[in-house]
Design an enzyme around this catalytic site. Structure first.
Site, PDB file in Angstrom:
ATOM      1  CB  SER A 177      -8.457   3.393   2.712  1.00 51.00           C
ATOM      2  OG  SER A 177      -7.438   2.660   3.673  1.00 51.00           O
ATOM      3  CB  SER A 190      -8.538   0.647   5.621  1.00 49.31           C
ATOM      4  OG  SER A 190      -9.303   1.805   5.365  1.00 49.31           O
ATOM      5  CE  LYS A 201      -4.015   2.029   2.412  1.00 47.94           C
ATOM      6  NZ  LYS A 201      -4.800   1.800   3.627  1.00 47.94           N
TER       7      LYS A 201
END
Lengths: 485, 98
Positions: free
Chosen positions: A155, A179, A80
């Protein structure tokens, strides 16, 4: 015979160690897969094929010397884009960090390299990890590999989509209110939020510091356990990290769940849950029962209120954390004659809509005269959530719920309604408030043909138990369905 | 509760955000809805409940006061929009007195 991009992390590491395949072949197969699918999926902000290739070459050279290989040697990884890698652009999904190249790497980046993983790219995400759909990324939405008209969740949507689409067998995300687990659920992969403090956050771009946690994505539970072992542990550079020793998560993974006391969170069976989600959840309960689990309903009254407390606590902490983006030390700077105007213009131009909304909300909740009424009260509700969990764990070993009330929704469907978007996190947020671990594993497809996730929650540091329960369930149900790509 | 435009402007100033008129109008509306939702729940927490700032029983984490390697100055400055003589450079701090 399977394509290389279809192999699990466990299989890749084993075949490389055996000399059946080379790490460079694995890297190239995944680089090619990414190049072919990226125009449709947009899972990455910055693909890093050269880094993967160089790391693979080093693994192959090491193997040639006969030296033992680390546990994830030659396994491609999607990271990420909220975790700093020395010399590699790191944006956190924000325009304000568009040109930011960190001068250092996060602790997990060093650990993942030591474990032998190959970095194939920095994965897309909602800006500063605020969102449940990746629609808040300044670099375009990521598409769900199951249906390109739908969101992958967020996310950490880029990491989840990359793992689901075979761009990497494993990925790293962060989970502040769901997330990791929510996109894992929406993309049909496994995702785990470890106990708060189990994984070092040094080098993680902060969102809400009392909640943020780094964790693994994979396509099966065994790979998830392997990856968690690679990143868990105390770090003197993160004062919130836990000093307790890290167990071997593969040990006892197949010990089963006979006699395990499993509580179904009653508050997660509300009318707002999509019928197909409720149906697959019911099937999962039957499977857990057939495996010897002692299943009963349990009420956690504060479960439903956690969301409201979260949407004061997280914005308050974010408004403070994001004060550092002032156009002075890093990130973009807007032109202005004075420093205060420069600060305000830089932030107005650099931040997207949702980030501004949360900074405003958090600043308000912390402002003079309102602190006690909002942030202070929310911290008390947080205590109520923890007490409800503590009480439930007197009677149960683990708790279960659907991970998300719905399957993946259409791109744009909830973009203009912040409150509807926040409801995605209804079942995941309580674990963040409690600091406790939770895992989402695929439990079948809903009536719309989209994946559903089963969430398993446990007390602090119960990762081994959660992985064992998830592994038993996964073994009984068989391999998860894969997207048609 | 419904936020007034003045409150939104005040918060934007505290947050150092130069918002457009459209954004001010939008946030006034949206923040009011979110706060309404939150207030219903906040009523649950009475004075007898202690606040939780952090979920783990960790506090006062100390280490020996020994200097360790850190980022060298040139690397720390490498990401700055502007720097000069080993320092971060910013626009004028004082307003123009004229």
């Amino acid at each position: 015979m399977s394509e290389l991009w279809q192999l699990s992390a466990t299989e890749i590491a084993m075949r490389i160690a055996n000399g059946e395949i080379s790490a460079v072949e694995v890297a190239e197969a995944h680089n090619a897969r990414i190049e072919a699918l990226e125009p449709e999926i947009n899972a990455f902000i910055t693909p890093t094929p050269d880094i993967a290739r160089a790391q693979a070459k080093a693994i192959d050279e090491r193997r040639a010397t006969g030296a033992p290989l680390p546990p994830l040697a030659g396994v491609p990884l999607a990271l990420k884009d909220v975790i700093c890698v020395d010399g590699v652009r790191t944006t956190a999904g924000s325009r304000i960090l568009d040109a930011y190249v960190p001068p250092y790497s996060g602790t997990v980046v060093h650990m993942l390299a030591d474990a032998g993983t190959l970095l194939v790219g920095k994965a897309n995400m909602d800006e500063f990890a605020m969102g449940s759909s990746t629609e808040n990324s300044a670099y375009g939405v990521t598409k769900n590999p199951w249906d390109l008209a739908r969101v992958p969740g967020g996310s950490s949507g880029g990491s989840a989509a990359a793992v689901a689409a075979g761009m990497a067998p494993i990925g790293i995300g962060t989970d502040t209110g769901g997330s990791i687990r929510q996109p894992a659920s929406l993309c049909g992969v496994v995702g785990m939020k470890p106990t708060y403090g189990r994984v070092s956050r040094y080098g993680l771009i902060a969102f809400a510091s009392s909640l943020d946690q780094i964790g693994p994505f994979a396509r099966n539970v065994r790979d998830t356990a392997l990856l968690l072992n690679a990143i868990a542990g105390h770090d003197p550079k993160d004062s919130t990290s836990i000093p307790d020793p890290v167990p071997q998560y593969l040990d006892g993974l197949d010990a089963g769940i006979d006699g395990l006391r499993i509580g179904i969170v009653k508050e997660s069976l509300s009318e707002g849950t999509q019928p197909g989600v409720a149906g697959r959840f019911k099937d999962a309960i039957e499977t857990l029962t057939s495996l010897g689990g002692e299943v009963e309903e349990v009420s956690l009254p504060s479960f439903a209120h956690a969301l409201s407390a979260y949407y004061l606590i997280a914005p308050a902490e974010c408004s403070s954390n994001l004060a550092r983006y002032d156009g002075v030390r890093y990130g973009m700077r807007a032109d202005a004659p004075t420093v205060s105007e420069m600060n305000a213009r830089t932030r107005a131009q650099g931040f997207g809509d949702e980030v501004k909304r949360r900074v405003m909300l958090g600043t308000y909740a912390l402002s003079a005269g309102y602190y006690d009424a909002y942030y202070g009260k929310a911290q008390k509700v947080r205590t109520l959530v923890i007490r409800d969990f503590d009480e439930a764990y007197q009677k149960f070993d683990i708790l279960v719920s659907p991970t998300s009330p719905t399957t993946a929704f259409k791109i744009g469907e909830k973009a203009d309604d912040p409150l509807a978007m926040y409801l995605n996190d209804l079942f995941t947020i309580p674990s963040n408030l409690a600091g406790a671990p939770a895992i989402s594993i695929p439990c079948g497809l809903a009536e719309d043909g989209l994946p559903v996730g089963l969430q398993i929650m446990g007390p602090l540091l119960s990762e081994s138990l959660l992985l064992r329960a998830a592994f038993a369930y996964e073994s009984a149900r068989g391999p998860a369905e894969r997207p048609p790509l | 509760m419904a936020l007034t435009k003045e409150q939104v402007l005040h918060v934007a100033k505290l947050a150092r955000l130069a918002l457009s008129d459209d954004e001010i109008e939008k946030f006034q509306r949206q923040l009011s809805v979110i706060l309404d939702h939150a207030e219903k729940v906040m009523a649950l927490a009475d004075d007898g409940v202690p606040a939780t700032a952090h979920a783990l029983p960790l506090s006062n984490v100390f280490r020996e006061d020994v200097a360790e390697p850190c980022l060298p100055q040139d690397k720390a400055l490498s990401t700055a929009p502007e720097s000069e003589q080993g320092r971060f450079k910013v626009p004028r701090i004082m307003e123009d007195p004229t």
